[in-house]
Write an enzyme that holds these catalytic residues in place. Structure first.
Site, PDB file in Angstrom:
ATOM      1  CB  CYS A   1      -3.900   3.325  -1.402  1.00 26.02           C
ATOM      2  SG  CYS A   1      -5.087   4.579  -1.084  1.00 26.02           S
TER       3      CYS A   1
ATOM      4  CG  ASP B   1       0.654  -2.059   6.304  1.00 26.16           C
ATOM      5  OD1 ASP B   1      -0.189  -2.032   7.087  1.00 26.16           O
ATOM      6  OD2 ASP B   1       0.574  -1.522   4.972  1.00 26.16           O
TER       7      ASP B   1
ATOM      8  CG  HIS C   1      -1.806   1.019   1.474  1.00 31.18           C
ATOM      9  ND1 HIS C   1      -1.610   2.333   1.787  1.00 31.18           N
ATOM     10  CD2 HIS C   1      -3.209   0.956   1.245  1.00 31.18           C
ATOM     11  CE1 HIS C   1      -2.822   3.057   2.034  1.00 31.18           C
ATOM     12  NE2 HIS C   1      -3.616   2.107   1.624  1.00 31.18           N
TER      13      HIS C   1
ATOM     14  CD  GLN D   1      -6.729  -4.002   4.510  1.00 28.67           C
ATOM     15  OE1 GLN D   1      -7.522  -4.843   4.994  1.00 28.67           O
ATOM     16  NE2 GLN D   1      -6.919  -3.088   3.955  1.00 28.67           N
TER      17      GLN D   1
ATOM     18  CE  LYS E   1      -7.059  -0.331   6.613  1.00 35.17           C
ATOM     19  NZ  LYS E   1      -8.130   0.357   5.681  1.00 35.17           N
TER      20      LYS E   1
HETATM   21  N1  C6P Z   1      -6.119   0.605   3.034  1.00 32.84           N
HETATM   22  C1  C6P Z   1      -8.130   0.179   1.623  1.00 32.84           C
HETATM   23  O1  C6P Z   1      -9.168   0.256   1.289  1.00 32.84           O
HETATM   24  P1  C6P Z   1      -5.052   3.704   7.130  1.00 32.84           P
HETATM   25  O2  C6P Z   1      -5.316   4.656   5.939  1.00 32.84           O
HETATM   26  O3  C6P Z   1      -3.738   4.321   7.866  1.00 32.84           O
HETATM   27  O4  C6P Z   1      -5.858   3.451   8.174  1.00 32.84           O
HETATM   28  O5  C6P Z   1      -4.313   2.499   6.605  1.00 32.84           O
HETATM   29  C2  C6P Z   1      -3.417   2.638   5.648  1.00 32.84           C
HETATM   30  C3  C6P Z   1      -3.348   0.895   4.997  1.00 32.84           C
HETATM   31  C4  C6P Z   1      -2.028   0.612   5.208  1.00 32.84           C
HETATM   32  N2  C6P Z   1      -1.647  -0.611   4.530  1.00 32.84           N
HETATM   33  C5  C6P Z   1      -2.679  -1.317   3.931  1.00 32.84           C
HETATM   34  C6  C6P Z   1      -2.159  -2.916   3.497  1.00 32.84           C
HETATM   35  C7  C6P Z   1      -3.937  -0.923   4.043  1.00 32.84           C
HETATM   36  O6  C6P Z   1      -4.888  -1.577   3.233  1.00 32.84           O
HETATM   37  C8  C6P Z   1      -4.231   0.280   4.298  1.00 32.84           C
HETATM   38  C9  C6P Z   1      -5.601   1.107   4.203  1.00 32.84           C
HETATM   39  C10 C6P Z   1      -7.510   0.875   2.704  1.00 32.84           C
HETATM   40  O7  C6P Z   1      -7.587  -0.653   0.879  1.00 32.84           O
HETATM   41  C11 C6P Z   1      -7.758   2.390   2.574  1.00 32.84           C
HETATM   42  S1  C6P Z   1      -6.703   3.147   1.174  1.00 32.84           S
END
Ligand code: C6P
Length: 418
Positions: free
Chosen positions: A375, A210, A132, A213, A236
């Site tokens: 993203c 990271d 991401h 997910q 999440k």
């Molecule tokens: N992905 C998706 O629809 P934040 O925005 O900081 O809560 O999460 C960022 C992020 C980081 N790593 C991974 C693997 C992610 O999937 C995400 C967030 C969402 O896939 C919003 S772009």
């Protein structure tokens, strides 16, 4: 898993739908919400909504500042949430848990605080092609300032880290940090982290995971993984938006300079010199998201009450069922590993229908999915596509919703073929 046990499991999970008031909402008259965009954010159970309301109703005050009773109550609630996160990820000490706004901020914290102090000209940071943007861009920004280089770890056609290529990259002798998703938000790949981390450690590199997910969907044990840093987002995993956490090994965090300066993170301030507080306050400048942390604590208690193993098994069952259904639709191209090797999401393209049109068509039937590059632009470029449609499940989704989704994809395709 036999069909019967799959049905038993999904029936058991369906009982939790009543915990989520939003799931009873209509998208428009007589069109119920079918929420299949859980990788973007998840819905909130009553237990979390009540915890936030209860915090503001019965104990709202600033933390770590006052000696009055309400400040002590608020501080106790905030620190109890930190302890819940510690236990949730398997950390040894609550000092290793830093509250952040989200996973993005957690990764930025490591990139800036660790990176600017440790990266030298010519050093290398490895990030996989499935990352991401949150696990690419901070490293690029810091690398530019440090004179270091960000190199991509190739992935295979079926969306797995290419371990031979990874080993070769590690062999450069210049790799200081490896930044890896635990679960890909596009491919659903569950990376074999323990092995990948061991390989990095063998050449003296650290690993930032990271976990945006993975933490919501499966048990996490940062010690078993031997992760150096692990980032997660509360929203999440049924918690409010605006709260996340970073786990870091204590010795690493203790050796890092602060990320941001201000109140709460200091030991003593003079105009000549400022010294900093101990962990975890050193990395929590300013008034934190106290109600968000309390909500995160409640979300963790809720998820653990159901069981992360059961949640994972349920989602695997749903994704296997869904992928089998999508495979029967001509012109569907799915990305990532086979159904038995992934988390509960799949991204796909449908020949002749743009992802945004498909998503709009699904919305007509009340079905919420995500369309676009999610993203992860380099990953989409790798597969030669500009956009995909992604369906992502959580504990409250049902087989009926999965069937409705597959049937509606087929219906949208028929509509565009006319
Ligand atoms: N992905 C998706 O629809 P934040 O925005 O900081 O809560 O999460 C960022 C992020 C980081 N790593 C991974 C693997 C992610 O999937 C995400 C967030 C969402 O896939 C919003 S772009």
């Amino acid at each position: 898993m036999s069909a019967l046990s799959l049905e038993q499991l999904t029936r058991q999970m369906a009982a939790h739908r009543a915990d989520f008031p939003i799931l009873a909402q209509m998208v428009r008259p007589n069109v119920p919400l079918v929420y299949l965009d859980n990788a973007a954010t998840t819905q909130k159970p009553t237990a979390v909504l009540r915890a936030v309301e209860d915090y503001y109703t019965h104990m709202n005050a600033n933390v770590h500042r006052g000696v009055h009773s309400f400040s002590e109550k608020a501080t106790a609630a905030y620190e109890a949430a930190r302890d819940a996160v510690r236990d949730f990820v398997g950390a040894t000490s609550a000092r290793e848990i830093i509250f952040t706004r989200n996973a993005t901020e957690a990764i930025n914290l490591v990139a800036y605080a660790w990176g600017l102090a440790n990266l030298r000209i010519g050093d290398q940071i490895l990030v996989s092609e499935m990352e991401h943007h949150a696990n690419i861009v901070p490293w690029q920004m810091v690398a530019e300032r440090a004179g270091a280089h960000v190199l991509p770890i190739p992935i295979t056609e079926d969306g797995q880290i290419d371990q031979d290529a990874y080993q070769t990259l590690l062999g450069s002798g210049r790799v200081r940090m490896v930044a890896l998703a635990h679960v890909s938000n596009v491919l659903g790949t569950i990376n074999p982290l323990a092995d990948l981390i061991r390989m990095a450690h063998e050449v003296g590199a650290l690993v930032t995971v990271d976990g945006a997910q993975s933490a919501p969907h499966m048990p996490i044990d940062v010690r078993a993984l031997d992760a150096d840093f692990f980032a997660l987002s509360g929203h999440k995993l049924c918690a409010p938006t605006g709260i996340g956490a970073l786990y870091g090994k204590r010795a690493l965090l203790e050796a890092m300079p602060p990320f941001m300066g201000g109140g709460s993170m200091i030991d003593r301030v003079t105009f000549a010199k400022t010294t900093y507080a101990d962990l975890p306050q050193r990395f929590e400048a300013g008034t934190p998201n106290i109600s968000g942390a309390v909500g995160l604590g409640a979300a963790i208690a809720y998820l653990r009450g159901i069981g992360l193993e059961a949640i994972h098994a349920h989602e695997v069952a749903l994704i296997q069922h869904t992928m089998a259904g999508l495979a029967d639709i001509e012109g569907v191209q799915m990305y990532g590993p086979s159904a038995d090797q992934r988390a509960g999401l799949v991204s796909f393209t449908l020949r002749g229908v743009h992802a945004h049109d498909l998503s709009a068509g699904l919305d007509q039937a009340g079905i919420a999915v995500r369309a676009g590059h999610h993203c992860a632009m380099p990953l989409h470029e790798k597969f030669g596509i500009a956009a995909s449609t992604r369906v992502s499940f959580y504990l409250y989704n049902t087989l009926e919703e999965a069937d409705h989704f597959v049937q509606t994809v087929a219906a949208v395709q028929r509509f565009f073929a006319r």
